[in-house]
Write an enzyme that holds these catalytic residues in place. Structure first.
Site, short mmCIF file in Angstrom:
data_model
loop_
_atom_site.label_atom_id
_atom_site.label_comp_id
_atom_site.label_asym_id
_atom_site.label_seq_id
_atom_site.Cartn_x
_atom_site.Cartn_y
_atom_site.Cartn_z
N LYS A 146 35.61 40.47 35.29
CA LYS A 146 36.81 40.94 34.59
C LYS A 146 36.36 41.48 33.24
CE LYS A 146 40.01 37.59 36.68
NZ LYS A 146 40.89 36.41 36.42
N LYS A 176 47.84 32.51 44.98
CA LYS A 176 47.64 31.61 43.85
C LYS A 176 48.06 30.21 44.30
CE LYS A 176 46.28 34.24 40.37
NZ LYS A 176 45.03 33.99 39.60
N ASP A 214 43.04 31.65 45.36
CA ASP A 214 42.58 31.40 43.99
C ASP A 214 43.17 30.09 43.50
OD1 ASP A 214 41.71 31.47 41.41
OD2 ASP A 214 42.78 33.29 40.84
N GLU A 239 38.42 31.40 45.32
CA GLU A 239 38.07 31.73 43.94
C GLU A 239 38.22 30.51 43.04
OE1 GLU A 239 39.53 35.03 40.61
OE2 GLU A 239 40.27 35.12 42.67
N ASP A 241 35.02 32.52 38.87
CA ASP A 241 35.85 33.32 37.98
C ASP A 241 35.76 32.76 36.56
OD1 ASP A 241 37.68 34.80 36.59
OD2 ASP A 241 39.41 34.25 37.77
#
Length: 326
Positions: free
Chosen positions: A245, A149, A174, A200, A223
């Site tokens: 997701k 992250k 991400d 991402e 995403d």
């Protein structure tokens, strides 16, 4: 006819989960129970503020369908009755679980998909200083796949630090919409040299048209930009991959449709999650069986997972127990 009940739950995390938009120490989830008197199905969703969702709002949206469900609304009809999002996800997944129990089959068999055996999930390293991320990487160095992250600061320093801490792990990153097009162009080649396989959502959703004009050596994955099949035509011109997701697609039904639509246009898929328990991960595993990248480590962030939760062994996910879901 099915009767529905809805509850909110709070699950403490084992530590602070930090991304570019903020941090959390608890997972606030909504659990749906759907029963026909003989069999009971369960579903879980995670209301997400980024998409304008709250626990209270999601519960209200679900309870608004109670009468229709009691009159026999089918899972197919549910897709039109509720918009894509967390609320529909919990109900849809409870339907799948209920149907699997009624027919005495596993949910992936009902979906006519292969069993999600041997899935390797990414393990997430929370946003932190480069030194802290290096240390976290050392502790997780046995993981086959690490997800970093990041925000827009110290990007290369953080990735280099993680690579030092986990020299053999595969890496994906991400940005959670935190980068600019200029930053992406500047660091793409270096991220490739460091072994980063995928980036991402580098740019904010709705502000990613500039990706059409750049040639990034690392795979780009949408995403926050991707929710349903309707998003595919535009994003197919910008990204190599999409992150599916269930809280975005509105359940397993929509997720399977999205995966099929992506495959038709040659896009690869990643299957991800919000921070939730094993009950939220189990349905996503069915889609993940055909994914290039799997990111379903939500239960690993729980201080304590649900009873009959998923088993994880060095990144490899065990099949969900029938007592959990599906």
């Amino acid at each position: 006819m099915p009767r529905i009940s809805v509850t909110s739950e709070v699950w403490p995390l084992r530590g602070a989960f930090k991304i570019s938009r903020g941090a959390k120490t608890e997972a606030h989830v909504v659990k749906v129970t759907l029963t026909d008197g003989e069999f009971t199905g369960y579903g879980e969703c995670v209301p997400y503020a980024r998409y304008g969702e709250t626990v209270e709002g999601v519960i209200a949206d679900i309870e608004a369908q109670a009468d229709a469900l009691s009159r026999g609304m089918t899972r197919k009809e549910l897709q039109d009755a509720m918009k894509a999002g967390a609320a529909r996800n919990a109900v849809d997944c409870a339907y799948w679980d209920l149907e699997a129990k009624r027919f005495g089959r596993r949910a992936w068999e009902l979906a006519e998909r292969k069993a999600p055996e041997g899935l390797i999930t990414a393990e997430t390293l929370s946003l932190d200083t480069p030194d802290a991320m290096r240390e976290a990487a050392r502790k997780a160095a046995s993981a086959p796949l690490l997800k970093l992250k990041l925000n827009g600061e110290n990007v290369l320093e953080s990735v280099r630090a993680v690579r030092e801490g986990a020299p053999t792990s595969r890496l994906i990153v991400d940005a959670n919409e935190a980068w600019s097009i200029e930053l992406l162009e500047d660091i793409g080649a270096e991220l490739d040299a460091l072994g980063v396989e995928m980036i991402e959502q580098p740019l904010p959703a709705g502000q990613d048209d500039g990706l059409l004009d750049i040639d990034c050596p690392v795979l780009l994955c949408a995403d926050e930009s991707i929710h349903t099949v309707a998003d595919i035509p535009r994003l197919a011109q910008l990204y190599d991959m999409i992150n599916i997701k269930l809280d975005k697609t509105g359940g397993l039904t929509g997720a399977l449709e999205l995966a099929d639509a992506a495959a038709k246009v040659g896009m690869q898929i990643m299957v991800g999650c919000m921070v939730g328990t094993s009950l939220a991960m189990a349905p996503a595993m069915i889609v993940a069986a055909d994914a290039r990248i799997v990111d379903l480590d939500g239960p690993l962030w729980m201080a304590k997972d649900r009873e009959n939760g998923l088993a994880f062994d060095k990144g490899v996910m065990g099949l969900p127990d029938r007592a959990l879901w599906g």
